[in-house]
Design a protein around this motif. Structure first.
Motif, short mmCIF file in Angstrom:
data_model
loop_
_atom_site.label_atom_id
_atom_site.label_comp_id
_atom_site.label_asym_id
_atom_site.label_seq_id
_atom_site.Cartn_x
_atom_site.Cartn_y
_atom_site.Cartn_z
N VAL A 6 -24.24 -58.49 -12.34
CA VAL A 6 -24.91 -57.33 -12.90
C VAL A 6 -23.99 -56.12 -12.89
O VAL A 6 -23.36 -55.80 -11.89
CB VAL A 6 -26.19 -57.00 -12.10
CG1 VAL A 6 -26.78 -55.70 -12.60
CG2 VAL A 6 -27.18 -58.13 -12.25
N PRO A 14 -35.10 -46.40 -20.08
CA PRO A 14 -35.89 -47.53 -19.63
C PRO A 14 -37.38 -47.34 -19.91
O PRO A 14 -37.87 -46.23 -20.03
CB PRO A 14 -35.63 -47.58 -18.12
CG PRO A 14 -35.31 -46.16 -17.77
CD PRO A 14 -34.56 -45.62 -18.96
N THR A 23 -42.29 -50.19 -11.83
CA THR A 23 -41.01 -50.79 -12.22
C THR A 23 -40.69 -51.97 -11.33
O THR A 23 -40.33 -53.05 -11.80
CB THR A 23 -39.88 -49.75 -12.11
OG1 THR A 23 -40.23 -48.60 -12.88
CG2 THR A 23 -38.58 -50.32 -12.62
N LEU A 27 -40.44 -55.97 -12.33
CA LEU A 27 -39.28 -56.81 -12.04
C LEU A 27 -39.70 -58.07 -11.29
O LEU A 27 -39.25 -59.18 -11.61
CB LEU A 27 -38.25 -56.03 -11.22
CG LEU A 27 -37.43 -54.99 -11.97
CD1 LEU A 27 -36.70 -54.08 -10.98
CD2 LEU A 27 -36.44 -55.66 -12.91
N ILE A 45 -30.36 -62.28 -14.34
CA ILE A 45 -30.95 -60.95 -14.32
C ILE A 45 -31.04 -60.35 -15.71
O ILE A 45 -31.90 -59.51 -15.98
CB ILE A 45 -30.12 -60.03 -13.39
CG1 ILE A 45 -30.88 -58.72 -13.12
CG2 ILE A 45 -28.76 -59.75 -13.97
CD1 ILE A 45 -32.20 -58.88 -12.44
N GLU A 46 -30.17 -60.78 -16.61
CA GLU A 46 -30.15 -60.22 -17.96
C GLU A 46 -31.51 -60.39 -18.63
O GLU A 46 -32.05 -59.45 -19.22
CB GLU A 46 -29.07 -60.91 -18.80
CG GLU A 46 -28.93 -60.38 -20.21
CD GLU A 46 -28.31 -59.01 -20.26
OE1 GLU A 46 -28.59 -58.28 -21.23
OE2 GLU A 46 -27.57 -58.65 -19.33
N LEU A 49 -34.21 -58.12 -16.85
CA LEU A 49 -34.07 -56.70 -17.17
C LEU A 49 -34.40 -56.41 -18.63
O LEU A 49 -34.97 -55.36 -18.95
CB LEU A 49 -32.65 -56.23 -16.86
CG LEU A 49 -32.25 -56.27 -15.38
CD1 LEU A 49 -30.81 -55.86 -15.20
CD2 LEU A 49 -33.16 -55.37 -14.55
N LYS A 50 -34.06 -57.32 -19.50
CA LYS A 50 -34.36 -57.13 -20.92
C LYS A 50 -35.87 -57.08 -21.14
O LYS A 50 -36.38 -56.25 -21.91
CB LYS A 50 -33.76 -58.27 -21.73
CG LYS A 50 -33.97 -58.12 -23.24
CD LYS A 50 -33.27 -59.26 -23.99
CE LYS A 50 -33.48 -59.10 -25.49
NZ LYS A 50 -32.82 -60.20 -26.25
N LYS A 56 -29.25 -52.37 -16.24
CA LYS A 56 -28.84 -53.36 -15.25
C LYS A 56 -28.64 -52.75 -13.87
O LYS A 56 -28.98 -53.35 -12.85
CB LYS A 56 -27.55 -54.05 -15.71
CG LYS A 56 -27.70 -54.82 -17.00
CD LYS A 56 -26.36 -55.39 -17.43
CE LYS A 56 -26.46 -56.09 -18.77
NZ LYS A 56 -25.15 -56.59 -19.23
N SER A 58 -30.15 -50.52 -12.43
CA SER A 58 -31.40 -50.19 -11.74
C SER A 58 -31.88 -51.32 -10.84
O SER A 58 -32.67 -51.09 -9.93
CB SER A 58 -32.49 -49.85 -12.76
OG SER A 58 -32.17 -48.68 -13.46
N PHE A 59 -31.43 -52.53 -11.10
CA PHE A 59 -31.85 -53.66 -10.27
C PHE A 59 -31.52 -53.39 -8.80
O PHE A 59 -32.35 -53.61 -7.91
CB PHE A 59 -31.14 -54.94 -10.73
CG PHE A 59 -31.44 -56.13 -9.88
CD1 PHE A 59 -32.60 -56.85 -10.04
CD2 PHE A 59 -30.54 -56.55 -8.89
CE1 PHE A 59 -32.89 -57.96 -9.25
CE2 PHE A 59 -30.81 -57.64 -8.10
CZ PHE A 59 -31.98 -58.35 -8.27
#
Length: 210
Positions: A6, A14, A23, A27, A45-46, A49-50, A56, A58-59
């Motif tokens: 990431v 966002p 948020t 997730l 993760i992509e 997050l999408k 990214k 923010s993860f």
């Protein structure tokens, strides 16, 4: 792209701002969806997050690592699934054994709703246990034991009303139920069909000492 890859990105704002509890929930919810479909090692993760619509970077605002994220996903799934179990197993309008069958019917509808793409998160991760982070094995076992205890209590209620023989070993039967159920879920996902679930529940019910 894996969780460890990431990197921050630029782009549109966002959907969920930082410091918004929704948020983190989004997730985790997206993580549950992915892990029930793909397991832990191949989840990326992509895609999460999408779907959530956050950058990214923010993860790592919400989770220290993929490992900590996985732990929170498991905890959330455990709570969610226990709630679903209790809805069926605590339904006093039907007999205890009918409640177990009601759980099967609810689970069958749930798998069909997502076209049998999603299985059991705990079962999926159990198949990857040799490659999972330290401590995950114990977490998965604890979740399964919690589920077994709920089935065991329901079977004991069946004994109390004479629906199940007093000689029945409820603890063993509850353990057997989850060993068989997880296998049936895996097979149903493989076949994209509810038949393995039906075969298991009918066999389990037929084999109970009355």
């Amino acid at each position: 792209m894996k969780f460890s890859e990431v990197k921050p990105r630029r782009g549109r704002p966002p959907k969920y701002p930082r410091d918004n509890p929704d948020t983190k929930k989004a997730l985790i919810r997206s993580g549950i969806e992915m892990l029930t479909e793909r397991g832990y090692m191949t989840s990326d993760i992509e895609g999460i997050l999408k779907k959530v619509g956050i950058p990214k970077g923010s993860f790592y605002y919400y989770f220290e690592s993929k490992e900590s994220f996985g732990r929170e996903v498991m905890a959330s799934y455990s709570y969610y699934f226990a709630y679903k179990l209790d809805k069926s197993l605590h339904n006093e309008s039907i007999s205890p054994l009918s409640r177990i069958y009601a759980f099967f019917e609810d689970a069958q509808r749930g798998m069909a709703k997502y076209h049998f793409e999603r299985g059991c998160l705990v079962g999926n991760l159990g198949q990857e246990v040799a490659t999972l982070p330290n401590g995950y094995r114990d977490l998965l076992n604890d979740i399964l034991i919690d589920w077994q205890n709920r089935i065991e209590l329901c079977l004991r209620e069946a004994q109390d009303i004479g629906e199940l023989a007093l000689t029945a070993d409820c603890k063993m039967l509850a353990t057997f139920f989850w060993i068989g159920w997880e296998g049936a879920v895996m097979r149903a996902k493989l076949m994209k069909d509810a038949e393995p679930l039906k075969i298991f529940i009918e066999g389990f019910m037929a084999g109970l000492p009355r």
